[in-house]
Design an enzyme around this catalytic site. Structure first.
Site, PDB file in Angstrom:
ATOM      1  N   SER A 251       0.836  -1.199   0.000  1.00  0.00           N
ATOM      2  CA  SER A 251       0.000   0.000   0.000  1.00  0.00           C
ATOM      3  C   SER A 251       0.881   1.263   0.000  1.00  0.00           C
ATOM      4  O   SER A 251       1.710   1.431  -0.881  1.00  0.00           O
ATOM      5  CB  SER A 251      -0.951  -0.045   1.198  1.00  0.00           C
ATOM      6  OG  SER A 251      -1.955   0.932   1.090  1.00  0.00           O
TER       7      SER A 251
ATOM      8  N   ASP B 285      -9.343  -3.338  -6.214  1.00  0.00           N
ATOM      9  CA  ASP B 285      -8.497  -2.433  -5.429  1.00  0.00           C
ATOM     10  C   ASP B 285      -8.546  -1.051  -6.066  1.00  0.00           C
ATOM     11  O   ASP B 285      -8.474  -0.912  -7.290  1.00  0.00           O
ATOM     12  CB  ASP B 285      -7.056  -2.960  -5.436  1.00  0.00           C
ATOM     13  CG  ASP B 285      -6.167  -2.311  -4.385  1.00  0.00           C
ATOM     14  OD1 ASP B 285      -6.163  -1.061  -4.297  1.00  0.00           O
ATOM     15  OD2 ASP B 285      -5.475  -3.043  -3.671  1.00  0.00           O
TER      16      ASP B 285
ATOM     17  N   HIS C 297      -8.464  -4.208  -1.629  1.00  0.00           N
ATOM     18  CA  HIS C 297      -7.219  -3.715  -1.057  1.00  0.00           C
ATOM     19  C   HIS C 297      -6.950  -4.380   0.291  1.00  0.00           C
ATOM     20  O   HIS C 297      -7.811  -4.400   1.169  1.00  0.00           O
ATOM     21  CB  HIS C 297      -7.284  -2.197  -0.885  1.00  0.00           C
ATOM     22  CG  HIS C 297      -5.979  -1.569  -0.544  1.00  0.00           C
ATOM     23  ND1 HIS C 297      -4.944  -1.467  -1.426  1.00  0.00           N
ATOM     24  CD2 HIS C 297      -5.528  -1.001   0.612  1.00  0.00           C
ATOM     25  CE1 HIS C 297      -3.922  -0.869  -0.874  1.00  0.00           C
ATOM     26  NE2 HIS C 297      -4.243  -0.577   0.376  1.00  0.00           N
TER      27      HIS C 297
END
Length: 283
Positions: free
Chosen positions: A126, A218, A248
């Site tokens: 991330s 995502d 995600h």
């Protein structure tokens, strides 16, 4: 959802996690004042490859402690030293502070006696993946040492995604469009996005081989695939793993699910080929 109101709650939860230190984890404070959690492989050779791991959290939350499990798995399955860096967080510490913290940790790792300085990968998930991508660019531009590989797990690469009006928040879990706007604005502060944002860098040539993994549900799906295409066009070897239907951070929510295990296995296999097997070939 992370907002200015919910941020303190997330920060408290993170501090609680920081207090838990397994006996096989070394917590070090570097000369630069940055904390690092060091995971050494069992039965390690005198010197060997290493991975600098950068945690996620939208540049706003999280700590190196949250990834103790995955760092331990990397160390055990690959036989490499893993150092997880506790970089300072936005909005109190905007760009370039978090990136410079990561660079300081990498510089320290390069000089560690148990590490082969020619076989160091950088990686993260991330926002950690976004910082890893930015770190690869910074290492290339400064030319003080090299990085062997970059592992980018659903990386947060492009602030321009936060201005898109065609993205439907209802299809996104854990990290939404509103959180993305808050994360990027907090991290960038008054910085020039053309300098601070990896996806805005016009030149991706000369970077180390990359692995990029992301799910189709995502928020970062499009920007990640676009970055992978640009890396390939610039002559940088890039492997892409797209997980259909994944949101995600899915592998952190259901780590034992077959899809999550397979996702991690591809990362281990790629790191093995770019670090461990490369070490054997050069021996």
């Amino acid at each position: 959802m992370i907002t200015p109101n919910s941020l303190p709650v997330f920060r408290v939860a993170s501090r609680v996690m920081d207090r838990r230190t397994p006996p096989d984890v070394e917590v070090l404070t570097l000369a630069a004042g940055i904390r690092v959690r060091l995971h050494r492989p069992p039965n390690a050779a005198q010197t060997g490859p290493a991975l600098l791991w950068i945690h996620g959290g939208g540049y706003l939350i999280g700590s190196a402690a949250q990834d103790d499990l995955i760092c331990r798995r990397f160390a055990r399955e690959l036989g490499v030293t893993v150092a997880a860096v506790d970089y300072r967080l936005a909005p109190e510490h905007p760009y370039p502070i978090p990136l410079e913290d990561c660079y300081a940790a990498l510089s320290w790792l390069v000089g560690l006696p148990s590490v082969d300085s020619t076989l160091i990968a950088i990686g993260g998930a991330s926002a950690g993946g976004g910082l890893a991508a930015a770190l690869a660019l910074l290492v290339r531009d400064r030319g003080e040492f090299d990085v062997a590989a970059q592992l980018l797990v659903y990386p947060m690469l492009d602030d321009r995604t936060s201005t898109r009006e065609d993205l439907d928040d209802h299809h996104h879990r854990l990290w939404t469009q509103k959180s993305n706007v808050y994360g990027w604005s907090s991290y960038l502060g008054d910085a020039d996005p053309n300098v601070a944002v990896p996806a805005r860098n016009p030149d991706l040539s000369g970077l180390p081989p990359a692995w990029i993994g992301v799910g189709t549900n995502d928020l970062f799906h499009d920007e990640d695939l676009a970055y992978a295409e640009r890396l390939t066009a610039a002559g940088v070897p890039c492997e892409v793993e797209v997980v259909r239907g994944a949101f995600h951070g899915f592998d952190g929510v259901v780590p034992k699910a077959p899809v999550s295990r397979a996702f991690f296995a591809t990362q281990v296999d790629w790191l093995r080929r770019n670090l461990v097997q490369r070490e054997s070939a050069e021996a």
